[in-house]
Design a protein around this motif. Structure first.
Motif, short mmCIF file in Angstrom:
data_model
loop_
_atom_site.label_atom_id
_atom_site.label_comp_id
_atom_site.label_asym_id
_atom_site.label_seq_id
_atom_site.Cartn_x
_atom_site.Cartn_y
_atom_site.Cartn_z
N ALA A 166 2.76 11.96 8.83
CA ALA A 166 2.56 10.58 8.40
C ALA A 166 2.97 9.60 9.50
O ALA A 166 3.98 9.80 10.19
CB ALA A 166 3.36 10.31 7.13
N LYS A 167 2.20 8.54 9.67
CA LYS A 167 2.49 7.52 10.68
C LYS A 167 3.38 6.41 10.12
O LYS A 167 4.01 5.68 10.87
CB LYS A 167 1.20 6.91 11.20
N TYR A 168 3.41 6.30 8.78
CA TYR A 168 4.14 5.20 8.17
C TYR A 168 5.07 5.69 7.08
O TYR A 168 4.83 6.72 6.42
CB TYR A 168 3.15 4.18 7.56
N PHE A 169 6.16 4.96 6.88
CA PHE A 169 7.06 5.23 5.77
C PHE A 169 6.38 4.82 4.46
O PHE A 169 5.43 4.03 4.47
CB PHE A 169 8.36 4.44 5.92
N GLU A 170 6.89 5.36 3.37
CA GLU A 170 6.37 4.97 2.06
C GLU A 170 7.29 3.95 1.42
O GLU A 170 8.51 4.02 1.57
CB GLU A 170 6.21 6.20 1.16
N GLY A 171 6.71 2.98 0.73
CA GLY A 171 7.50 1.94 0.09
C GLY A 171 6.80 0.60 0.20
O GLY A 171 5.62 0.51 0.53
N THR A 172 7.56 -0.46 -0.08
CA THR A 172 7.03 -1.82 0.00
C THR A 172 7.48 -2.44 1.32
O THR A 172 8.68 -2.42 1.65
CB THR A 172 7.52 -2.67 -1.17
N PHE A 173 6.53 -3.01 2.07
CA PHE A 173 6.82 -3.57 3.38
C PHE A 173 6.28 -4.99 3.48
O PHE A 173 5.37 -5.39 2.74
CB PHE A 173 6.22 -2.69 4.48
N ALA A 174 6.88 -5.74 4.40
CA ALA A 174 6.50 -7.14 4.59
C ALA A 174 6.09 -7.38 6.03
O ALA A 174 6.55 -6.69 6.96
CB ALA A 174 7.67 -8.06 4.22
N LEU A 183 2.95 -8.89 1.66
CA LEU A 183 3.67 -7.76 1.08
C LEU A 183 2.63 -6.71 0.68
O LEU A 183 1.54 -7.05 0.21
CB LEU A 183 4.47 -8.19 -0.15
N ALA A 184 2.99 -5.43 0.86
CA ALA A 184 2.06 -4.37 0.47
C ALA A 184 2.82 -3.07 0.27
O ALA A 184 3.90 -2.87 0.84
CB ALA A 184 0.97 -4.18 1.52
N ASP A 185 2.27 -2.20 -0.55
CA ASP A 185 2.83 -0.87 -0.76
C ASP A 185 2.09 0.12 0.12
O ASP A 185 0.86 0.02 0.30
CB ASP A 185 2.68 -0.44 -2.22
N ILE A 186 2.83 1.08 0.68
CA ILE A 186 2.22 2.13 1.49
C ILE A 186 2.62 3.49 0.92
O ILE A 186 3.80 3.74 0.65
CB ILE A 186 2.67 2.03 2.96
N LYS A 187 1.63 4.34 0.77
CA LYS A 187 1.87 5.71 0.32
C LYS A 187 0.82 6.60 0.96
O LYS A 187 -0.38 6.29 0.92
CB LYS A 187 1.80 5.82 -1.21
N ALA A 188 1.28 7.70 1.56
CA ALA A 188 0.38 8.65 2.23
C ALA A 188 -0.51 7.92 3.24
O ALA A 188 -1.71 8.18 3.34
CB ALA A 188 -0.45 9.41 1.21
N ASP A 189 0.09 6.99 4.00
CA ASP A 189 -0.62 6.24 5.04
C ASP A 189 -1.76 5.39 4.50
O ASP A 189 -2.70 5.06 5.21
CB ASP A 189 -1.14 7.16 6.13
N LYS A 190 -1.67 5.00 3.23
CA LYS A 190 -2.66 4.12 2.64
C LYS A 190 -1.96 2.92 2.01
O LYS A 190 -0.86 3.03 1.48
CB LYS A 190 -3.51 4.86 1.62
N VAL A 191 -2.63 1.79 2.09
CA VAL A 191 -2.07 0.54 1.60
C VAL A 191 -2.66 0.17 0.24
O VAL A 191 -3.85 0.36 0.00
CB VAL A 191 -2.35 -0.60 2.60
N SER A 192 -1.80 -0.36 -0.62
CA SER A 192 -2.27 -0.89 -1.91
C SER A 192 -1.43 -2.10 -2.28
O SER A 192 -0.42 -2.40 -1.63
CB SER A 192 -2.16 0.19 -3.00
N ASN A 193 -1.85 -2.80 -3.32
CA ASN A 193 -1.09 -3.95 -3.86
C ASN A 193 -0.77 -4.99 -2.78
O ASN A 193 0.37 -5.45 -2.65
CB ASN A 193 0.20 -3.48 -4.52
#
Length: 740
Positions: free
Chosen positions: A431-439, A450-460
């Motif tokens: 994975a290139k990115y941590f999972e969680g909410t980032f700003a 603000l966005a959520d990242i999980k499995a290198d994909k962005v949502s919310n």
């Protein structure tokens, strides 16, 4: 439900589409190639190639035998052709014999020699002594030094500020690094030491040799330790332990308490209580190592001492099994619209040895003492808790571990430390990115994303707008037009990320949103950037009327805050009293440099007409701020080249120090009157003249000025001593302003 978007956009594509450059450098998205150009250009040791190794060293071929390339004639070779294969005389119908096949008759099979070293990054140290030790972070690739960072540690075993090392080292760093790059283990051992830094040069060479030993795929049997003296320190900085090892065991232990500055307290300066404790601790560690058992009443001291011993033992082990690469790392915690926590940490042997905690506001700039009072109060106890643990706290508990009144921030700090450790992994995940909410925020602080990242994909994805007062506009305070814009930005970023097409009529905020999204990715990245975040003060070239200053706030290597000043000889901002053209130029340059964003783009900003020299000096100050922020310098230098000013505490002396080849070699002294004006020669006292002459006496061109290293007051009379003390105070200030 919104579609998820995969974060596979390269940094080049992300940044090329941004006008407001708040994003990541290429290596933050694509990873770092650790092989340097120097390693490729280095001439390797000559090894036999297959074309030159066809004749074994102990061949049975007669001395006059020809090589395989010359054995295709009619006369067969007696050394390679069996008797039954002798060619018969040619018949008239067949006049051309079949040529011999060298591959089958004369060319031996050459076995490829396997590289005995495992590629990787290895941090090792030379032999320790009371002032610290030399070390090296060595990247080994293909059996050679592909990259190297040389370390000179303090007793706390953190890479020391170069200016606090002895001056003989200042030029040795670059020379030794250059000479060690691209070398094999055998070649590195033959590198010449640098005159004036013999001990450190040998320490660096030993560190490199130990890195190769640690990199061996098959270690020497019966060897557990690097023979020599090794040093360790506990994360809280209570004790420094020296342990002498031979190849298989410890043979001696010395224990030193550390003072508040991290320096060892020598035996002669120990209190009776300290001396008694040290004696007991040393004996127990020598006998049992990490299994040492504390007598009653010394439990805290033994815990720290055993931790320091463990650290020394890890440094000494040929097979160090730490999962982490030693060094500096920075990471973010859980983001929300009110801000986020950030940490800067140093990791050694898988342990946290230093940590600084920050609380960022919604603009992602450190709030310092202006943060919530309970969060400010929680900083020190949380720092102590993390250091005592030597890491992040697994299974963090609200009831036990959280700091009262700052539960959310202490959780976020702990998460940030955990992420910093993940950045330091020798074998990171895919994975290139941590999972969680980032700003993320653009560098002009117009948009927060603000966005959520999980499995290198962005949502919310959630876009928030800043008002003219620098505060976020509440959702219920948005105009209908702003609500429609936010909805479009949310959709565009969700679908295309930083490649979102700008919204017609809202190009400014569209570009800001793209830049903020790129900043978000940087903050979520598992790759450590090249610069420290924070505010760095630096100066351009000085002259006898003052200098130019820049306070540069960086995040992910991008300028997110900037204040420019024209200061007088009293080093105080002249404000509106500066030259009119400079007063006019400062807001223009501030705007242009902020808009440029990156170090490379800032260098290309045009000077302001009518204020060319000041514009150039202010741009130089920004460049110097980047130099101060570098995590990994291309080479270690004590000082930045240029002319730097300094002033003493009572603002009665102004000094200019000229630095060339990273060495202070020239100084000029000016005395100021009560109005901050430079005194004329006729106004100077005899003592002032004496000191000025002493300081300004030139040294050999390019040589270190005699007051350029640990300057101290001088003089044979009380008057000269008093004046020299004031001048030296200004000299020290100038050297600090010139320092990396």
């Amino acid at each position: 439900m919104k579609k998820l978007i995969s974060l596979t956009v390269s940094a080049t594509l992300v940044l090329s589409s941004l006008s407001l450059t708040v994003g990541m450098s290429g290596n933050q998205l694509t990873g770092i190639d650790v092989v340097s150009a120097a390693s490729e250009s280095e001439t390797p040791v000559k090894e036999s190639t297959p074309s030159k190794t066809t004749t074994p060293s102990k061949t049975t071929t007669p001395s006059k035998s020809t090589t395989p390339s010359k054995t295709t004639t009619k006369t067969p070779s007696k050394t390679t052709t069996p008797a039954k294969t002798t060619t018969k005389p040619a018949t008239p119908a067949k006049t051309t014999p079949k040529p011999a096949t060298p591959a089958k008759t004369t060319t031996p099979v050459v076995k490829q020699v396997e590289n005995p070293y495992a590629d990787g990054v290895y941090v090792t140290y030379g032999n320790a002594y009371s002032k610290g030790t030399e070390g090296a972070k060595v990247t080994i690739k293909g059996g050679k030094v592909a990259a190297i960072e040389l370390l000179r540690t303090s007793p706390k075993l953190i890479d020391r500020d170069v200016r606090n090392n002895y001056s003989g080292l200042w030029n040795a760093y670059e020379t030794m690094k250059t000479n060690l790059l691209g070398k094999t283990q055998e070649q590195a051992a033959k590198v010449d030491v640098v005159s004036g830094a013999t001990r450190s040069s040998e320490g660096w060479k030993l560190s490199v040799d130990r890195a190769f030993q640690r990199a061996l795929k098959e270690k020497a049997k019966g060897v557990t330790y690097f023979a020599g003296d090794h040093m360790g320190v506990d994360p809280e900085g209570k004790y420094m332990i020296f342990v002498t090892f031979d190849a298989t065991k410890r043979t001696a232990v010395k224990v030193y308490p550390l003072d508040a500055n991290g320096n060892a307290i020598e035996e002669a300066n120990l209190t009776e209580e300290q001396a008694a404790s040290v004696k007991v601790i040393a004996a127990e560690l020598l006998a049992k190592g990490t299994g040492a058992v504390s007598p009653k009443g010394l439990e805290a001291e033994f815990k720290a001492a055993v931790s320091a011993y463990w650290d020394a033992e890890q440094n000494a082990k040929v097979s160090n099994d730490s999962k982490y690469i030693d060094g500096f790392y920075s990471a973010y915690g859980a983001a929300r619209d009110k801000g986020v926590e950030r940490v800067d940490v140093y990791i050694r042997n898988g342990k946290l040895v230093d940590v600084k905690l920050y609380r960022l506001g919604s603009n992602l700039i450190d709030r310092g003492d202006t943060a919530y009072a309970e969060v400010v109060k929680a900083n020190a106890p949380m720092t102590a808790k993390l250091l005592a643990n030597g890491s992040y706290i697994a299974n963090y508990s609200d009831d036990v571990d959280a700091i009262a009144g700052a539960t959310e921030s202490s959780h976020s700090w702990n998460l940030a430390v955990e992420r910093a450790f993940e950045k330091a992994l020798k074998a990171p995940g895919k994975a290139k990115y941590f999972e969680g909410t980032f700003a993320g925020v653009d560098n002009l602080s117009k948009v927060l994303v603000l966005a959520d990242i999980k499995a290198d994909k962005v949502s919310n994805v959630n876009v928030l707008l800043f008002g003219a007062d620098g505060k976020l506009i509440a959702a219920d305070k948005l105009t209908e037009e702003q609500k429609a814009l936010v909805a479009q930005l949310n959709e565009g970023l969700t679908q295309k990320g930083a490649n979102m097409t700008p919204i017609v009529g809202q190009e400014d905020l569209s570009l800001a949103a793209r830049a903020a999204f790129a900043d978000l990715l940087s903050n979520a990245s598992k790759t450590q950037g090249n610069y420290k975040d924070g505010t760095f003060t630096a100066f351009g070239d000085a002259y006898d009327k003052g200098t130019n200053r820049a306070d540069v706030t960086l995040r992910n290597g991008v300028v997110v805050g900037l204040k420019l000043y024209r200061v007088g000889v009293n080093m105080v901002d002249r404000g509106a009293s500066a030259y009119a053209e400079v007063v006019r130029a400062i807001p223009i340059l501030t705007r242009d440099l902020l808009f440029a964003g990156t170090r490379e783009q800032a260098a290309k900003v045009d000077v302001v007409t009518g204020a060319t020299s000041s514009s150039t000096a202010l741009k130089t100050a920004v460049e110097n701020a980047y130099k101060k922020a570098e995590i990994k310098e291309s080479y270690k230098t004590a000082y930045i080249n240029g002319i730097f000013a300094g002033i003493n505490k009572d603002k009665s002396v102004y000094v200019m120090v000229t630095v060339q080849n990273n060495i202070p070699f020239k100084m000029e002294v000016f005395y100021l009157d009560a109005n901050g004006k430079i005194k004329t020669a006729e106004q100077l006292s005899a003592d002032e003249t004496t000191v000025k002459t002493e300081i300004e006496t030139p040294t050999t061109e390019g040589s270190l000025h005699k007051y350029g290293y640990r300057p101290a007051a001088f003089g044979e009379t009380d008057g000269v001593k008093a004046v020299s003390a004031q001048v030296i105070d200004a000299v020290k200030n100038a050297l600090e302003n010139a320092g990396r």
